[in-house]
Design a protein around this motif. Structure first.
Motif, PDB file in Angstrom:
ATOM      1  N   UNK A 198      35.344  37.176  32.201  1.00 35.18           N
ATOM      2  CA  UNK A 198      36.564  36.380  32.363  1.00 35.18           C
ATOM      3  C   UNK A 198      36.387  35.184  31.434  1.00 35.18           C
ATOM      4  N   UNK A 199      36.763  35.371  30.176  1.00 33.09           N
ATOM      5  CA  UNK A 199      36.526  34.342  29.163  1.00 33.09           C
ATOM      6  C   UNK A 199      35.055  33.993  29.108  1.00 33.09           C
ATOM      7  N   UNK A 206      33.243  45.535  39.782  1.00 33.89           N
ATOM      8  CA  UNK A 206      33.795  46.307  40.894  1.00 33.89           C
ATOM      9  C   UNK A 206      32.709  47.218  41.468  1.00 33.89           C
ATOM     10  N   UNK A 207      32.269  46.903  42.679  1.00 32.44           N
ATOM     11  CA  UNK A 207      31.193  47.647  43.338  1.00 32.44           C
ATOM     12  C   UNK A 207      31.779  48.441  44.498  1.00 32.44           C
ATOM     13  N   UNK A 373      44.605  43.855  31.501  1.00 34.65           N
ATOM     14  CA  UNK A 373      44.120  42.680  32.235  1.00 34.65           C
ATOM     15  C   UNK A 373      45.282  42.100  33.030  1.00 34.65           C
ATOM     16  N   UNK A 374      44.957  41.677  34.246  1.00 36.05           N
ATOM     17  CA  UNK A 374      45.978  41.074  35.097  1.00 36.05           C
ATOM     18  C   UNK A 374      46.294  39.673  34.594  1.00 36.05           C
ATOM     19  N   UNK A 375      47.571  39.413  34.365  1.00 33.44           N
ATOM     20  CA  UNK A 375      48.019  38.113  33.865  1.00 33.44           C
ATOM     21  C   UNK A 375      48.823  37.397  34.946  1.00 33.44           C
ATOM     22  N   UNK A 426      40.045  41.138  34.555  1.00 34.39           N
ATOM     23  CA  UNK A 426      39.829  42.567  34.309  1.00 34.39           C
ATOM     24  C   UNK A 426      40.152  43.414  35.532  1.00 34.39           C
ATOM     25  N   UNK A 427      40.615  44.627  35.276  1.00 33.81           N
ATOM     26  CA  UNK A 427      40.932  45.600  36.315  1.00 33.81           C
ATOM     27  C   UNK A 427      39.910  46.732  36.257  1.00 33.81           C
TER      28      UNK A 427
END
Length: 454
Positions: A198-199, A206-207, A373-375, A426-427
């Motif tokens: 994330x930047x 994601x686990x 990517x979620x915006x 991120x997704x």
């Protein structure tokens, strides 16, 4: 007795699991695409056909036939169905021509239509923690058989020869195709639990919470996302308090991803430092000039302290973790912090604090997806509270500043928030999913992405 209590306690601990921060439902739409594309990409049936005539270790030659060849493999038709608690039942319908020299000395040709069936069991890899399909119970079902063997041969002899030939050739030829296809599908899970940036602020990973479950309509994958700061500290997901679940009404066979409000809250915590700002600009958007003269229109004491107008410097600090809340059709970002205004002085001299206010305000959030990517984009919902913590100009009624601060937040501060949010979140990276096609909706305590195919 103690042993029994110990075993019971261990059982309870074994079955305890963390609340998922994200849920994924995979319908037959995506699974059909993945299996079909894996079959196409691997060209596995053609490769198996090419191997049929070669001498393979451990495989005995078939009596009564030499120069075995397989040709004219038909494009497969694939049918999938979910098996509750197990995985996916797969049926591959295809056809081919088997040729060779028969025991009678002539050229033999057998045209076969068949179904390959197997159960693709969904497991969790013990080493990687990733979902993994494994085939079980592969069977070959003959739909039709045609041959050019002489018609004057005894039917029983022909039937016995064909039965012997096909049951020796087809299982060893076709069943490995199912395994090979699953290798391709499993590869597309490989990046699922890799940390994604994330930047420069941290990562999201994601686990899997537990082994994916299969129902008659979908496969459900529960995630416990790990949100980690750049320094290595993990941001814990807060106890949701309220459950979130998939809404009703989505098309049969479709797929959805659900992201909880608590998970989005943890992600936004990565950006918290980016929400702190010092604003020195005198002219901001449609606001009046940011000077002590303008401020004196709301607080007359300012003009007494500064008869000559001075530029304002505004400092905003967020002193509590940002929080996302969601109700059907509406999502808010709650921010608690301080707003301090200073009178600027000549160069080299520190500005003088006029007052410090505690504030709580909400921003409306609009969601979209860009490049997977979620915006988020925000706009001011409302200023909920404003209280005076300190003042160098004497006591004043801070409520008189409500309109001034509200306009300031919308014009000067919201653009700062939106700038920080441009980094995107991120997704889950799996099965080559194109999230840009998803339709987004806000439900109770969660954001839902209705996943679409090209």
């Amino acid at each position: 007795m103690l042993r029994i209590l110990f075993l019971a306690l261990c059982g309870l601990l074994t079955h305890t699991r963390a609340d998922p921060g994200a849920l994924l439902r995979l319908g037959l739409d995506i699974m059909n695409r993945e299996v079909q594309s894996a079959m196409d990409e691997s060209h596995i049936l053609e490769e198996m056909a090419a191997e049929a005539g070669k001498n393979r270790p451990g495989v005995k030659p078939i009596k009564g036939i030499t120069n075995l060849r397989v040709k004219d493999v038909q494009l497969p038709s694939i049918t999938l169905n979910f098996i509750p608690g197990a995985g996916i039942f797969q049926c591959v319908s295809t056809g081919m021509t088997i040729t060779g020299k028969s025991f009678m000395g002539g050229n033999m040709e057998i045209i076969v239509a068949l179904n390959i069936t197997a159960t693709n069991r969904l497991l969790q890899d013990e080493e990687t923690g990733l979902p993994r399909f494994k085939s079980e119970g592969c069977e070959i079902i003959l739909v039709s058989v045609k041959t050019n063997l002489p018609s004057n041969m005894l039917p029983k002899v022909v039937h016995k020869f064909l039965d012997s030939t096909l049951h020796k050739v087809l299982p060893s030829l076709m069943c490995p195709a199912i395994d090979a296809v699953l290798v391709y599908v499993n590869r597309k899970w490989a990046n699922l639990n890799a940390p994604m940036p994330v930047g420069q602020m941290g990562t999201v990973k994601y686990v899997l919470t537990s082994i994916p479950t299969t129902t008659a309509s979908y496969i459900q994958v529960d995630f416990s996302p790990m949100v980690q700061q750049q320094e290595g500290n993990t941001i814990q997901l807060a106890d949701a308090g309220e459950a979130f679940e998939f809404p009703e009404g989505y098309a049969e066979r479709s797929s959805q991803l659900l992201l909880s409000a608590t998970f989005l809250t943890a992600e936004l915590a990565l950006l918290r430092k980016s929400f702190d700002v010092n604003v020195h600009d005198v002219k901001i958007g449609q606001l009046p000039p940011q000077t002590t003269k303008t401020l004196a229109g709301f607080i007359p004491k300012v003009s007494k302290a500064y008869p000559k107008s001075k530029p304002l410097v505004t400092q905003i600090r967020i002193n509590k973790p940002p929080k996302v809340t969601m109700r059907t059709g509406n999502s808010l970002l709650h921010l608690h912090g301080t707003l301090e205004m200073f009178a600027a002085r000549r160069r080299g001299k520190a500005p003088v604090s006029l007052f410090l206010l505690e504030s709580h305000f909400n921003l409306k959030i609009q969601y979209s997806v860009h490049e997977n990517r979620l915006q988020m984009v925000t706009s001011l919902d409302r200023l909920l509270s404003l209280s005076q913590e300190s003042s160098s100009i004497g006591a004043f009624n801070e409520k008189k500043l409500t309109g001034f601060i509200t306009d300031y937040l919308q014009e000067a501060y919201v653009p700062v928030i939106n700038g920080a949010l441009q980094v995107g979140f991120p997704l889950p990276d799996f099965l080559d999913m194109d999230y840009d096609l998803a339709e987004l909706g806000i439900v109770e305590n969660a954001l839902v992405l209705d996943l679409k195919l090209n």
